[in-house]
Design an enzyme around this catalytic site. Structure first.
Site, PDB file in Angstrom:
ATOM      1  N   GLU A  38     -17.625  32.224 -10.353  1.00 34.82           N
ATOM      2  CA  GLU A  38     -17.064  32.295  -8.881  1.00 34.82           C
ATOM      3  C   GLU A  38     -17.319  30.675  -8.414  1.00 34.82           C
ATOM      4  O   GLU A  38     -18.417  30.177  -8.771  1.00 34.82           O
ATOM      5  CB  GLU A  38     -17.787  33.379  -8.239  1.00 34.82           C
ATOM      6  CG  GLU A  38     -17.624  33.533  -6.834  1.00 34.82           C
ATOM      7  CD  GLU A  38     -18.548  34.540  -6.103  1.00 34.82           C
ATOM      8  OE1 GLU A  38     -19.465  34.941  -6.791  1.00 34.82           O
ATOM      9  OE2 GLU A  38     -18.097  35.043  -5.197  1.00 34.82           O
ATOM     10  N   LYS A 108     -11.121  38.215  -3.958  1.00 26.45           N
ATOM     11  CA  LYS A 108     -12.396  39.090  -3.972  1.00 26.45           C
ATOM     12  C   LYS A 108     -12.028  40.299  -2.867  1.00 26.45           C
ATOM     13  O   LYS A 108     -12.048  39.845  -1.996  1.00 26.45           O
ATOM     14  CB  LYS A 108     -13.286  38.400  -3.711  1.00 26.45           C
ATOM     15  CG  LYS A 108     -15.014  39.331  -3.799  1.00 26.45           C
ATOM     16  CD  LYS A 108     -16.058  37.949  -3.654  1.00 26.45           C
ATOM     17  CE  LYS A 108     -17.412  38.976  -3.939  1.00 26.45           C
ATOM     18  NZ  LYS A 108     -18.410  37.755  -4.056  1.00 26.45           N
ATOM     19  N   CYS A 141     -17.959  38.789  -8.600  1.00 31.89           N
ATOM     20  CA  CYS A 141     -19.171  39.072  -8.364  1.00 31.89           C
ATOM     21  C   CYS A 141     -19.270  40.501  -7.761  1.00 31.89           C
ATOM     22  O   CYS A 141     -19.261  41.493  -8.400  1.00 31.89           O
ATOM     23  CB  CYS A 141     -19.646  38.087  -7.496  1.00 31.89           C
ATOM     24  SG  CYS A 141     -21.584  37.976  -7.653  1.00 31.89           S
TER      25      CYS A 141
HETATM   26  C1  ACM Z   1     -21.768  37.493  -4.704  1.00 32.77           C
HETATM   27  O1  ACM Z   1     -20.656  38.246  -4.738  1.00 32.77           O
HETATM   28  N1  ACM Z   1     -21.613  36.230  -4.912  1.00 32.77           N
HETATM   29  C2  ACM Z   1     -23.126  38.009  -4.982  1.00 32.77           C
END
Ligand code: ACM
Length: 260
Positions: A38, A108, A141
């Site tokens: 990421e 995300k 993530c």
């Molecule tokens: C995250 O979502 N970077 C912990």
């Protein structure tokens, strides 16, 4: 097919250095798909929107150009996380780029901690895409903590879940073994390592990137070292949802009992 991850410690704000690091680390690597962490090109701990604005890029920005040329040179597809700018909005995104160009971009869905003050929650939804005859889904993530997210991709037929990460809590690597088993999919988590200490922000990233098979086998798991790991997998294994002669993971679901 050969699939892998690249784990390293990006330096905050040093885009050129981070792209150079990826170039060096992938030298002589033979793979069909490599997953990067990421926000691999910028680092994680943005202090404010001004910094984010300076480092974010459109989907077809300079990082995409770099990844595209690496994909062409290596005949390998890459999934990579970056801060996406579109108009005045920012997303924490991942693009999948093959020699033929960008196949998919995912924003995300579940933002972690102060990301909520920087990025908009993703609006791309949880959709699969095809590459080389295999169906993929992408998560970023913190999306891992919602079992519904991976289930949504698996129910659409995803065989391989691509999961760029910047993990700061210890739970994800073991949880992903369960996610792989409960969906019978391959899961590739590409995490970063190192620390980012910027003003009052202090993050330690745990590494532990890994590739898990549909039966929960950890095919490879890193520590906190800088590395590229590639494994050979048979993606067809993820098409078989039978646990035994009498249990099919998806056909046995009791949708009448579940809240949606
Ligand atoms: C995250 O979502 N970077 C912990």
């Amino acid at each position: 097919m050969k699939i892998g991850f690249l784990q390293f410690a990006p330096q905050f704000g040093n885009k050129k250095g981070n792209l150079d690091a990826v170039s060096k680390l992938t030298n002589n690597i033979d793979a069909d798909v490599i997953v990067l962490p990421e926000l691999f090109n910028t680092g994680y701990a943005f202090l404010n929107n001004v910094e984010l604005s300076e480092l974010a890029e459109p989907v077809d920005g300079e990082t995409n150009e770099f990844m595209q040329s690496l994909a062409n040179e290596m005949n390998c597809a890459f999934a990579y996380g970056f801060a996406e700018r579109t108009g005045s909005a920012f997303y924490n995104s991942v693009s999948f780029v093959a020699a033929s160009g960008i196949t998919a971009t995912y924003r995300k869905s579940h933002l972690f901690f102060e990301e909520k003050f920087l990025f908009k929650p993703g609006d791309t939804g949880l959709r699969t895409f095809d590459h080389g005859g295999v169906k993929y889904g992408m998560l970023i993530c913190w999306d891992w903590i919602y079992p519904e997210a991976m289930r949504t991709l698996a129910l659409q037929g995803a065989q391989i879940i691509i999961h760029p990460a910047n993990l700061v809590t210890p739970y994800c690597p073991d949880a992903m073994v369960t996610r792989a088993i409960e969906n019978r999919v391959f899961v590739v988590t590409a995490d970063r390592t190192g620390d980012e200490i910027r003003n009052d922000k202090n993050f330690h990233f745990i590494g532990t990137s890994q590739i898990v098979a549909p039966n929960g086998d950890i095919l490879t798991r890193a520590g906190e070292e800088t590395c590229v790991r590639v494994v050979n997998i048979e993606p067809e294994l993820a098409l078989d949802k039978k646990m035994n002669r009498h249990n099919d993971l998806f056909l046995d679901r009791r949708e009448d009992l579940y809240f949606t």
